[in-house]
Design a protein around this motif. Structure first.
Motif, PDB file in Angstrom:
ATOM      1  N   ALA A 143       0.822  -1.211   0.000  1.00 20.38           N
ATOM      2  CA  ALA A 143       0.000   0.000   0.000  1.00 20.38           C
ATOM      3  C   ALA A 143       0.855   1.261   0.000  1.00 20.38           C
ATOM      4  CB  ALA A 143      -0.948  -0.006   1.199  1.00 20.38           C
ATOM      5  N   GLN A 144       1.965   1.251   0.754  1.00 19.53           N
ATOM      6  CA  GLN A 144       2.805   2.455   0.788  1.00 19.53           C
ATOM      7  C   GLN A 144       3.442   2.709  -0.576  1.00 19.53           C
ATOM      8  OE1 GLN A 144       3.821  -0.447   1.787  1.00 19.53           O
ATOM      9  NE2 GLN A 144       6.031  -0.676   1.805  1.00 19.53           N
ATOM     10  N   MET A 145       3.785   1.630  -1.309  1.00 17.56           N
ATOM     11  CA  MET A 145       4.362   1.804  -2.645  1.00 17.56           C
ATOM     12  C   MET A 145       3.311   2.359  -3.602  1.00 17.56           C
ATOM     13  SD  MET A 145       6.531  -1.705  -3.125  1.00 17.56           S
ATOM     14  CE  MET A 145       7.385  -2.489  -1.758  1.00 17.56           C
ATOM     15  N   ILE A 146       2.106   1.802  -3.525  1.00 18.07           N
ATOM     16  CA  ILE A 146       1.024   2.288  -4.384  1.00 18.07           C
ATOM     17  C   ILE A 146       0.711   3.744  -4.053  1.00 18.07           C
ATOM     18  CG2 ILE A 146      -1.385   1.982  -5.031  1.00 18.07           C
ATOM     19  CD1 ILE A 146      -1.032  -1.009  -4.255  1.00 18.07           C
ATOM     20  N   GLY A 147       0.606   4.022  -2.733  1.00 18.33           N
ATOM     21  CA  GLY A 147       0.318   5.386  -2.322  1.00 18.33           C
ATOM     22  C   GLY A 147       1.333   6.368  -2.884  1.00 18.33           C
ATOM     23  N   MET A 148       2.605   6.065  -2.743  1.00 18.68           N
ATOM     24  CA  MET A 148       3.633   6.974  -3.252  1.00 18.68           C
ATOM     25  C   MET A 148       3.559   7.101  -4.767  1.00 18.68           C
ATOM     26  SD  MET A 148       7.020   6.462  -0.880  1.00 18.68           S
ATOM     27  CE  MET A 148       6.867   4.760  -0.353  1.00 18.68           C
ATOM     28  N   ARG A 149       3.288   5.999  -5.436  1.00 18.81           N
ATOM     29  CA  ARG A 149       3.179   6.043  -6.903  1.00 18.81           C
ATOM     30  C   ARG A 149       2.051   6.992  -7.329  1.00 18.81           C
ATOM     31  NH1 ARG A 149       5.219   4.685 -11.521  1.00 18.81           N
ATOM     32  NH2 ARG A 149       4.086   3.460 -13.082  1.00 18.81           N
ATOM     33  N   TYR A 150       1.026   7.104  -6.497  1.00 19.48           N
ATOM     34  CA  TYR A 150      -0.121   7.962  -6.800  1.00 19.48           C
ATOM     35  C   TYR A 150      -0.043   9.319  -6.091  1.00 19.48           C
ATOM     36  CZ  TYR A 150      -2.674   4.416  -9.414  1.00 19.48           C
ATOM     37  OH  TYR A 150      -3.064   3.503 -10.383  1.00 19.48           O
ATOM     38  N   GLY A 151       1.110   9.641  -5.537  1.00 18.22           N
ATOM     39  CA  GLY A 151       1.270  10.953  -4.919  1.00 18.22           C
ATOM     40  C   GLY A 151       0.627  11.104  -3.573  1.00 18.22           C
ATOM     41  N   CYS A 152       0.300   9.979  -2.912  1.00 18.39           N
ATOM     42  CA  CYS A 152      -0.288  10.009  -1.575  1.00 18.39           C
ATOM     43  C   CYS A 152       0.825   9.709  -0.574  1.00 18.39           C
ATOM     44  CB  CYS A 152      -1.412   8.976  -1.477  1.00 18.39           C
ATOM     45  SG  CYS A 152      -2.357   9.079   0.049  1.00 18.39           S
ATOM     46  N   VAL A 153       1.172  10.667   0.233  1.00 13.77           N
ATOM     47  CA  VAL A 153       2.332  10.570   1.129  1.00 13.77           C
ATOM     48  C   VAL A 153       2.014   9.619   2.279  1.00 13.77           C
ATOM     49  CG1 VAL A 153       3.884  11.866   2.632  1.00 13.77           C
ATOM     50  CG2 VAL A 153       3.054  12.893   0.498  1.00 13.77           C
ATOM     51  N   PRO A 154       2.869   8.619   2.551  1.00  6.73           N
ATOM     52  CA  PRO A 154       2.565   7.653   3.611  1.00  6.73           C
ATOM     53  C   PRO A 154       3.024   8.119   4.988  1.00  6.73           C
ATOM     54  CG  PRO A 154       4.511   6.945   2.418  1.00  6.73           C
ATOM     55  CD  PRO A 154       4.029   8.204   1.737  1.00  6.73           C
ATOM     56  N   LEU A 155       2.247   7.743   5.986  1.00 10.77           N
ATOM     57  CA  LEU A 155       2.628   7.890   7.394  1.00 10.77           C
ATOM     58  C   LEU A 155       2.505   6.504   8.004  1.00 10.77           C
ATOM     59  CD1 LEU A 155       1.607  10.585   9.964  1.00 10.77           C
ATOM     60  CD2 LEU A 155       1.443   8.170  10.544  1.00 10.77           C
ATOM     61  N   ALA A 156       3.601   5.966   8.542  1.00 10.68           N
ATOM     62  CA  ALA A 156       3.616   4.561   8.939  1.00 10.68           C
ATOM     63  C   ALA A 156       4.493   4.326  10.146  1.00 10.68           C
ATOM     64  CB  ALA A 156       4.114   3.698   7.776  1.00 10.68           C
ATOM     65  N   ASN A 200       9.059  13.086  -4.676  1.00 10.19           N
ATOM     66  CA  ASN A 200      10.083  12.138  -4.221  1.00 10.19           C
ATOM     67  C   ASN A 200       9.544  10.713  -4.196  1.00 10.19           C
ATOM     68  OD1 ASN A 200      11.828  14.286  -3.872  1.00 10.19           O
ATOM     69  ND2 ASN A 200      11.542  14.408  -1.647  1.00 10.19           N
ATOM     70  N   GLY A 201       8.306  10.563  -3.715  1.00 10.36           N
ATOM     71  CA  GLY A 201       7.709   9.238  -3.676  1.00 10.36           C
ATOM     72  C   GLY A 201       7.387   8.712  -5.058  1.00 10.36           C
ATOM     73  N   MET A 202       6.871   9.571  -5.924  1.00  9.71           N
ATOM     74  CA  MET A 202       6.481   9.137  -7.263  1.00  9.71           C
ATOM     75  C   MET A 202       7.686   8.752  -8.112  1.00  9.71           C
ATOM     76  SD  MET A 202       3.381  11.827  -8.127  1.00  9.71           S
ATOM     77  CE  MET A 202       2.782  10.919  -9.563  1.00  9.71           C
ATOM     78  N   GLN A 203       8.834   9.286  -7.801  1.00  9.05           N
ATOM     79  CA  GLN A 203      10.031   8.988  -8.587  1.00  9.05           C
ATOM     80  C   GLN A 203      10.786   7.760  -8.100  1.00  9.05           C
ATOM     81  OE1 GLN A 203      12.185  12.737  -8.507  1.00  9.05           O
ATOM     82  NE2 GLN A 203      11.128  13.489 -10.350  1.00  9.05           N
ATOM     83  N   GLN A 204      10.345   7.137  -7.008  1.00  4.61           N
ATOM     84  CA  GLN A 204      11.005   5.917  -6.560  1.00  4.61           C
ATOM     85  C   GLN A 204      10.728   4.760  -7.514  1.00  4.61           C
ATOM     86  OE1 GLN A 204      10.249   6.200  -1.901  1.00  4.61           O
ATOM     87  NE2 GLN A 204      11.687   4.587  -2.421  1.00  4.61           N
ATOM     88  N   ASP A 205      11.723   3.901  -7.679  1.00  4.02           N
ATOM     89  CA  ASP A 205      11.591   2.732  -8.544  1.00  4.02           C
ATOM     90  C   ASP A 205      11.167   1.540  -7.700  1.00  4.02           C
ATOM     91  OD1 ASP A 205      11.707   0.723 -10.389  1.00  4.02           O
ATOM     92  OD2 ASP A 205      13.885   0.807 -10.680  1.00  4.02           O
ATOM     93  N   PHE A 206       9.889   1.181  -7.783  1.00  5.51           N
ATOM     94  CA  PHE A 206       9.382   0.012  -7.081  1.00  5.51           C
ATOM     95  C   PHE A 206       9.146  -1.159  -8.041  1.00  5.51           C
ATOM     96  CE2 PHE A 206       7.637   3.412  -4.158  1.00  5.51           C
ATOM     97  CZ  PHE A 206       8.484   3.114  -3.112  1.00  5.51           C
ATOM     98  N   SER A 207       9.707  -1.084  -9.239  1.00  5.98           N
ATOM     99  CA  SER A 207       9.455  -2.118 -10.238  1.00  5.98           C
ATOM    100  C   SER A 207      10.037  -3.459  -9.784  1.00  5.98           C
ATOM    101  CB  SER A 207      10.069  -1.727 -11.581  1.00  5.98           C
ATOM    102  OG  SER A 207      11.478  -1.765 -11.512  1.00  5.98           O
ATOM    103  N   TRP A 208       9.515  -4.521 -10.395  1.00  3.01           N
ATOM    104  CA  TRP A 208       9.986  -5.861 -10.068  1.00  3.01           C
ATOM    105  C   TRP A 208      11.390  -6.120 -10.599  1.00  3.01           C
ATOM    106  CZ3 TRP A 208       8.916  -9.327  -6.648  1.00  3.01           C
ATOM    107  CH2 TRP A 208       7.646  -9.372  -6.075  1.00  3.01           C
ATOM    108  N   LYS A 209      11.865  -5.302 -11.530  1.00  5.58           N
ATOM    109  CA  LYS A 209      13.179  -5.572 -12.125  1.00  5.58           C
ATOM    110  C   LYS A 209      14.280  -5.600 -11.071  1.00  5.58           C
ATOM    111  CE  LYS A 209      16.433  -3.900 -15.630  1.00  5.58           C
ATOM    112  NZ  LYS A 209      16.691  -2.881 -16.686  1.00  5.58           N
TER     113      LYS A 209
END
Length: 495
Positions: A400-413, A468-477
């Motif tokens: 969820a935190q990866m999806i959130g960041m990909r969509y510009g939703c800042v995580p608090l965890a 910053n979150g949207m530019q992270q690489d969370f790809s499976w590669k």
């Protein structure tokens, strides 16, 4: 003129899972098994020292899978030995992208039973059979795997079965090595002991395992595995401690030289705010202005007023104590002195569901509790929310935190497991993309929430957190490359 050496033959990997998208998906494992084999097969040889990977997936031939596939190709008929008599078994193959997917059919799997029944005796029979059948299938196909990769307790016994074959000096599997990925350690297969006994798998006598664990599928798999992988680097360290080791920490410490952590990836084509047809307005990091339309839309959908100065907090979660939903409710109850709105989506524990409903009753102008499982709504929330709450007591990886960041939703965890590995608030190595708290206490979450809400008013600063979150690489590669290197090292060491 010298003749260049021949390239290495493909490394053969048999990847076992109980579920795999898009054929069958119940939980996060379905995403992993549906994405990782393809990512592994897609790795270019220049990243692998000239190697290539022939990864093949095997899952049970669940009734839901059978109903989806019109004409799977039968590839093998054989028997699986059982003390009460041999079990006739068939294997079929289909292809997802370029990945061969084998499906095991036999009486213990059943055609109408769900992937997970909730009864570990029933599931124990199904998956003990499946684990043995998957290994035997490789022999019947004369396809000798270099690596057998199992996932969670349901397929962990394939690792145990492989090791038993090697001990009996079975030449077919003499050089096959095993990897077992732990997605959630507490789920060990407790209750499956009678099923194992019916397949003549007796309790082991290894003193490193507690007596209670000596006939549980996951501990047996971990005992036999050549490598144990947790689904994040932090979780790999956490399971060596009493807080997270579930009583197996001393055993895992005894095997710590083979324990590592590889973070799960995210299907970035599926989760793409630029292309997502289910959200109100598509956007990228370069045009975040368009994102605000999603916030307006979701607030209107739930009859909440829109004010750009008021942050929208979202929680998308299974309602379970593990997820810290109670911490979120308590924290929001106490944070009334600052403006916020919240939408809480999920289902599960009736007590936590009731707590979310009560929060809405207490704050009808601020809160909406949506007690259901709704993947389409979750996408709209990721696209419209400002702050994603993930106060998990533990979180092996988290998506969820990866999806959130990909969509510009800042995580608090809470800073645990994969959340610590992907969210950075005060890091010298990574730009800030979220907020963390350490202790499992409402006061600790309150302090993090106060920091987030106070910084939300600085629109330029908040936008940078989003970028910053949207530019992270969370790809499976990236994750696939780590698994590939693990396979290659195992293969080279056994040689």
């Amino acid at each position: 003129m010298s003749i260049p050496p021949a390239p290495p033959s493909p490394l053969r990997v048999l990847f076992l899972a109980a579920e795999a998208a898009p054929l069958i998906k119940v939980g996060g494992l379905g995403d992993v098994a549906g994405s990782l084999p393809y990512a592994l097969r897609s790795l270019p040889g220049d990243l692998l020292g000239g190697h290539s990977l022939d990864v093949r997936l095997v899952i049970p031939y669940h009734g839901e899978v059978a109903r989806k596939l019109l004409d799977p190709q039968p590839v093998a008929s054989f028997i699986v030995q059982h003390p009460s008599g041999p079990i006739p078994t068939r294997a079929y193959v289909t292809y997802i992208s370029n990945v061969p997917v084998y499906m095991i059919e036999g009486a213990p799997i059943g055609t109408e039973t769900p992937v997970y029944s909730g009864d570990n005796y029933i599931d124990g029979v199904k998956y003990t059979y499946f684990s043995q059948a998957a290994v035997e299938m490789a022999r019947q196909l004369n396809w000798r795997p270099d690596i057998l990769h199992a996932n969670d307790w349901h397929t962990a016994l394939s690792v145990f079965y492989l090791a038993r074959n090697r001990l009996s000096r079975d030449p077919f599997f003499a050089q096959t090595r095993s990897v077992l990925t732990i997605h959630n350690l507490p789920f060990m297969g407790a209750g499956a002991e009678r099923a194992l006994a019916e397949f003549d798998i007796q309790p082991v006598r290894d003193l490193r395992l507690p007596i209670w664990a000596r006939q549980f599928p996951l501990p047996l798999g971990m005992l036999a595995a050549d490598r144990i992988v947790a689904v994040s680097p932090t979780y790999a360290r956490e399971i060596l401690t009493p807080e997270f080791g579930c009583g197996l920490q001393d055993f895992l410490i005894s095997r710590s030289s083979i324990v590592s952590g590889i973070l799960n990836g995210l299907d970035q084509e599926s989760w793409d705010p630029e292309q997502d047809s289910l959200i109100a307005s598509n956007f990228t990091a370069a045009n975040l202005e368009s994102r605000e339309n999603n916030k307006k839309s979701i607030l209107d959908e739930f009859d909440l007023s829109y004010d750009p100065k008021i942050p929208l907090l979202i929680l998308i979660s299974r309602m379970d104590p593990q997820k810290g939903v109670d911490l979120a409710v308590d924290s929001l109850t106490q944070m009334t002195h600052v403006p916020w709105q919240a939408i809480l989506l999920g289902t599960g524990d009736p007590i936590l569901e009731s707590a979310c409903r009560s929060l809405q009753l207490q704050f009808p102008d601020r809160v909406r509790a949506v007690i259901r499982f709704d993947t389409r709504l979750s996408r709209r929330l990721y696209a419209g929310g400002d702050l994603l709450l993930m106060p998990s007591r533990y979180e092996p990886c988290g998506l969820a935190q990866m999806i959130g960041m990909r969509y510009g939703c800042v995580p608090l965890a809470r800073a645990t497991g994969g959340l610590r590995d992907t969210i950075f608030e005060n890091s010298d190595e990574h730009p800030k993309n979220g907020f963390l708290f350490e202790e499992i206490k409402t006061d600790a979450m309150n302090a993090a929430l106060q920091r987030a809400l106070s910084q939300y008013s600085d629109r330029a600063l908040w936008r940078q957190y989003q970028i910053n979150g949207m530019q992270q690489d969370f790809s499976w590669k990236k994750s696939a490359l780590e698994y590939a290197n693990l396979y290659i090292n195992l293969w080279e060491n056994q040689r």
